[in-house]
Design a protein around this motif. Structure first.
Motif, PDB file in Angstrom:
ATOM      1  N   VAL A  92       0.882  -1.171   0.000  1.00 29.30           N
ATOM      2  CA  VAL A  92       0.000   0.000   0.000  1.00 29.30           C
ATOM      3  C   VAL A  92       0.915   1.215   0.000  1.00 29.30           C
ATOM      4  CG1 VAL A  92      -1.819   1.250   1.207  1.00 29.30           C
ATOM      5  CG2 VAL A  92      -1.745  -1.271   1.307  1.00 29.30           C
ATOM      6  N   SER A  93       0.943   1.945  -1.102  1.00 28.27           N
ATOM      7  CA  SER A  93       1.899   3.035  -1.284  1.00 28.27           C
ATOM      8  C   SER A  93       1.236   4.366  -0.945  1.00 28.27           C
ATOM      9  CB  SER A  93       2.396   3.037  -2.731  1.00 28.27           C
ATOM     10  OG  SER A  93       3.212   4.148  -2.970  1.00 28.27           O
ATOM     11  N   ARG A  94       1.676   4.971   0.157  1.00 27.07           N
ATOM     12  CA  ARG A  94       1.121   6.259   0.550  1.00 27.07           C
ATOM     13  C   ARG A  94       2.214   7.091   1.225  1.00 27.07           C
ATOM     14  NH1 ARG A  94      -3.543   3.042   2.489  1.00 27.07           N
ATOM     15  NH2 ARG A  94      -5.292   3.408   1.072  1.00 27.07           N
ATOM     16  N   PRO A  95       2.078   8.443   1.199  1.00 32.23           N
ATOM     17  CA  PRO A  95       2.995   9.286   1.978  1.00 32.23           C
ATOM     18  C   PRO A  95       2.847   9.000   3.471  1.00 32.23           C
ATOM     19  CG  PRO A  95       1.747  10.584   0.379  1.00 32.23           C
ATOM     20  CD  PRO A  95       1.115   9.235   0.418  1.00 32.23           C
ATOM     21  N   LEU A  96       3.827   9.408   4.231  1.00 31.95           N
ATOM     22  CA  LEU A  96       3.822   9.136   5.661  1.00 31.95           C
ATOM     23  C   LEU A  96       2.534   9.606   6.325  1.00 31.95           C
ATOM     24  CD1 LEU A  96       5.163   8.435   8.381  1.00 31.95           C
ATOM     25  CD2 LEU A  96       6.212  10.722   8.350  1.00 31.95           C
ATOM     26  N   LEU A  97       2.128  10.843   6.045  1.00 33.03           N
ATOM     27  CA  LEU A  97       0.973  11.385   6.761  1.00 33.03           C
ATOM     28  C   LEU A  97      -0.337  10.730   6.349  1.00 33.03           C
ATOM     29  CD1 LEU A  97       1.896  15.198   6.871  1.00 33.03           C
ATOM     30  CD2 LEU A  97       2.327  13.398   8.566  1.00 33.03           C
ATOM     31  N   GLU A  98      -0.340  10.027   5.211  1.00 36.84           N
ATOM     32  CA  GLU A  98      -1.563   9.333   4.791  1.00 36.84           C
ATOM     33  C   GLU A  98      -1.509   7.834   5.125  1.00 36.84           C
ATOM     34  OE1 GLU A  98      -2.297  10.091   0.669  1.00 36.84           O
ATOM     35  OE2 GLU A  98      -1.920  12.259   0.888  1.00 36.84           O
ATOM     36  N   THR A  99      -0.380   7.375   5.623  1.00 36.55           N
ATOM     37  CA  THR A  99      -0.247   5.948   5.954  1.00 36.55           C
ATOM     38  C   THR A  99      -0.908   5.691   7.298  1.00 36.55           C
ATOM     39  OG1 THR A  99       1.837   5.780   4.746  1.00 36.55           O
ATOM     40  CG2 THR A  99       1.391   4.073   6.389  1.00 36.55           C
ATOM     41  N   THR A 100      -1.871   4.786   7.299  1.00 33.34           N
ATOM     42  CA  THR A 100      -2.604   4.485   8.524  1.00 33.34           C
ATOM     43  C   THR A 100      -1.913   3.361   9.288  1.00 33.34           C
ATOM     44  OG1 THR A 100      -3.983   2.786   7.499  1.00 33.34           O
ATOM     45  CG2 THR A 100      -4.748   5.078   7.348  1.00 33.34           C
ATOM     46  N   ALA A 101      -2.290   3.241  10.540  1.00 34.78           N
ATOM     47  CA  ALA A 101      -1.777   2.126  11.345  1.00 34.78           C
ATOM     48  C   ALA A 101      -2.194   0.796  10.718  1.00 34.78           C
ATOM     49  CB  ALA A 101      -2.288   2.232  12.777  1.00 34.78           C
ATOM     50  N   ARG A 102      -3.381   0.768  10.100  1.00 34.98           N
ATOM     51  CA  ARG A 102      -3.819  -0.474   9.450  1.00 34.98           C
ATOM     52  C   ARG A 102      -2.924  -0.802   8.262  1.00 34.98           C
ATOM     53  NH1 ARG A 102      -6.748  -2.413   5.360  1.00 34.98           N
ATOM     54  NH2 ARG A 102      -8.022  -4.290   5.725  1.00 34.98           N
TER      55      ARG A 102
END
Length: 671
Positions: A500-510
């Motif tokens: 799941v490729s996302r920036p740090l601030l959009e990366t969820t704990a899930r």
């Protein structure tokens, strides 16, 4: 020839008629000699090593009948009959075809247009009964004649030819200790006669047979419930495979069929097992006798393992003594003293061979032998041929020549691989490459595993397991399936993954937990289960992690995936340090982005990575290639090649390392 092949296929398709690769069939006819233009009499006969049920024209030996029969004029007697096999080569007609088998003389010398030689359980039961000659006369009258045991060869062909000539009403013979031969003027008549002998023998044995031919039921050997006995078998399989692989690595097969379990639950099974198999086709694959555990199925596992090791030591000593008793100056070297068949009362039978098919067929032959013992004991007593005769077959120069014709093993022959994430993409490519190099493959994935296993060739080459690598229970079940299918596990590839490729601030704990659960935790769980099996086997092994160049390369918007891959990369080093003392090597492969054929990229990650770099998704592969030193795109088969390089035998002193497969990403160079 077409009639012969059709008859062979019908006879070979029914295991009541003959065992796999057992027996042979022939037809005589005429063809035009391309040299003289004259008609010439020919014999078409199944060649050495073929199988009736799958026989093709390439599996036939084609020989000139006049030259074959002329060999009677130069035959010097039983002491020189092995020399006649080499003479068959001078009787061949045309190019190609299979090597003539030892039974060629039987087919050539018997005065009938069509001849079948088969190994049906019912026929062998009469052939191996203590009073087989008397029972044959009672069963068939003048239709079928008893021929005392003689090793297959030219003299046996002469014997049967004389029997047919002296008994014009006969349709065939029972060959003592061996099987049956039938004949006919047409292919249809020959097939009818073969089936008549087989079915008549079956009916006779059923009508005359006593109850409980294997003796009374022994309560402590009562079969365990199906699920329990398979769990027990899976727990013992690595130990048993280790014992069967002392001389050379073997692949295993497990059989808990009703015939085997019933045999092992009866009082007479130790006596009968010690007598060994009789039909040459049987003991060539099963050895002359099995190893039999003498403990109940409920005994503690540690006690069972210890007893198996004691019995194995005794078995090897007894086999070496058997070889020493009978070997002569010209005998082939002893091929190995490990058992091919291991019987566990209440649980089942383990059989072993150089590949899965050989192991499975060995088990099928022992099941045939059990059927023979049952029928022989039901009407008389089981009396196989004597030990010296068995040795003469097992260490026959002609059998040695047949073994020499078997192609050499591929690099991963006898190795059993389990590949996670093998239902698609890189994992699928790895499974294909390992199978192509000779490995048996367990295809493990949450979906797609069945299709890949079929692509690899079915159950003798691959089996499928549906497994979520985040589940300890499913992983344990996958390894149980592996050891029951092939006997153990030697090579594990941790390829299951997602991103799941996302920036740090959009990366969820899930997002974080999911990727670490599949890749970091999942590969740990798989490797832990692999180590349990491999250490019990004591045969060493390989664990390979498909990590990523992201394990050492800091790219944007990908913290959860890259951190999980870095975790995997360090697991390689940690496990290499811990498992090396067991001969288990642990290495990794670091691919760059594999776009084409990748399940991860096809699942949406490609679109997100393309958006990160501001390019169309269909240009992502080319984009990755342009940033490499070689300017080449990385494909799944390139990763598979690296896995093979690590496990194929050339890097036996390499552990704890990673192979980059990234076409040269300078920022990902290992330091």
């Amino acid at each position: 020839m077409d009639e012969l092949l059709a008859r062979a296929h019908r006879l070979g398709a029914d295991p009541r008629n003959t065992n796999y690769a057992g027996g042979n069939a022939s037809a005589k006819g005429t063809a035009v000699d391309p040299v003289t233009g004259d008609d010439v009499g020919l014999l078409w006969v199944k060649g050495s090593g073929g199988d009736l049920g799958t026989l093709t024209t390439e599996g036939l030996a084609v020989l000139r009948l006049d030259r074959l029969r002329a060999l009677t004029g130069v035959y010097a007697g039983v002491e020189a009959e092995d020399d006649m096999v080499a003479a068959f080569d001078y009787c061949l007609h045309g190019k190609g075809g299979a090597a003539p088998s030892i039974d060629t003389a039987m087919h050539a010398l018997v005065d009938a247009a069509h001849v079948d030689h088969l190994h049906p359980d019912s026929g062998i039961a009469l052939a191996c009964a203590a009073d087989g000659e008397k029972l044959t006369a009672e069963c068939f009258g003048e239709q079928v004649v008893w021929v005392p045991w003689r090793r297959p060869g030219f003299q046996l062909g002469l014997d049967i030819a004389r029997v047919k000539e002296a008994n014009p009403r006969a349709i065939g013979v029972i060959l003592g200790g061996h099987g049956i031969t039938a004949w006919g003027d047409t292919s249809a008549e020959c097939e009818r006669n073969s089936l008549h002998i087989i079915r008549t023998a079956e009916a006779f044995l059923a009508a005359r047979g006593k109850a409980e031919p294997f003796g009374h039921l022994v309560s402590e050997y009562t079969p365990l419930a199906p699920e329990t006995r398979r769990e027990r078998a899976a727990a013992l399989a690595p130990t048993i495979r280790a014992l069967a692989s002392q001389d050379r690595p073997q692949v295993g097969h497990f059989d808990d069929s009703a015939e085997i379990l019933e045999f092992l639950s009866r009082a007479e099974h130790p006596r009968l097992a010690a007598l060994g198999t009789s039909c040459p086709d049987h003991f060539l694959r099963t050895k002359i006798r099995p190893l039999v555990l003498d403990l109940p199925p409920t005994a503690p596992l540690d006690e069972v393992r210890s007893r198996l090791r004691e019995l194995h030591t005794a078995y090897r000593e007894e086999y070496a003594a058997y070889y020493a008793r009978h070997a002569g100056p010209g005998s082939p070297a002893m091929r190995g003293a490990d058992p091919a068949i291991v019987l566990i009362p209440g649980v089942g039978m383990f059989s072993f061979g150089r590949d899965k098919q050989t192991a499975r067929v060995a088990g099928a032959f022992y099941r045939n032998a059990v059927n023979v013992m049952r029928a022989a004991e039901a009407v008389s007593s089981y009396a196989p041929i004597e030990e010296r005769e068995k040795f003469g077959i097992e260490y026959w120069d002609l059998e040695e020549a047949k073994l020499r014709r078997i192609p050499g093993p591929r690099p991963l022959a006898t190795r059993i691989a389990l590949v996670t994430g093998a239902g698609s993409g890189i994992g699928r490519a790895i499974a294909h490459r390992l199978a192509a190099e000779g490995a048996c493959v367990v295809v493990a994935d949450v979906k797609g595993a069945e299709a890949v296993a079929e692509e690899l060739g079915g159950a003798d080459r691959a089996v499928a397991v549906t497994v979520d690598v985040t589940s300890e229970e499913q992983i344990a079940a996958a390894f149980r399936r592996a050891v029951l299918a092939f006997g153990g596990v030697d090579l594990v590839v941790n390829c299951a993954g997602l991103s799941v490729s996302r920036p740090l601030l959009e990366t969820t704990a899930r997002d974080w937990d999911l990727q670490h659960a599949v890749m970091a935790r999942g590969s740990f769980l798989v490797s832990r289960e692999a180590a349990r099996v491999m250490t019990e086997q004591g045969l060493g092994g390989d664990i390979v992690y498909i990590a990523s160049k992201n394990a050492v390369f800091a790219g944007p918007d990908n913290i959860a995936y890259s951190a999980a891959k870095a975790d995997q990369a360090h697991q390689v080093r940690l496990l290499a340090a811990e498992l090396g003392k067991h001969g288990i090597r642990v290495n990794g492969v670091n691919p760059d982005g594999v776009v084409r054929g990748s399940g991860i990229f096809a699942g949406g990650w490609g679109a997100r990575r393309a958006a990160t770099y501001g390019i169309p998704e269909d240009e992502l592969g080319a984009f990755y290639a342009r940033r490499t030193l070689l300017g080449r795109e990385v494909l799944p088969e390139h990763v598979a090649a690296a896995v093979f390089a690590l496990t194929g035998g050339d890097l036996t002193r390499t552990t704890g390392t990673h192979i980059p497969v990234d076409a040269g990403v300078a920022a990902a160079f290992l330091r």
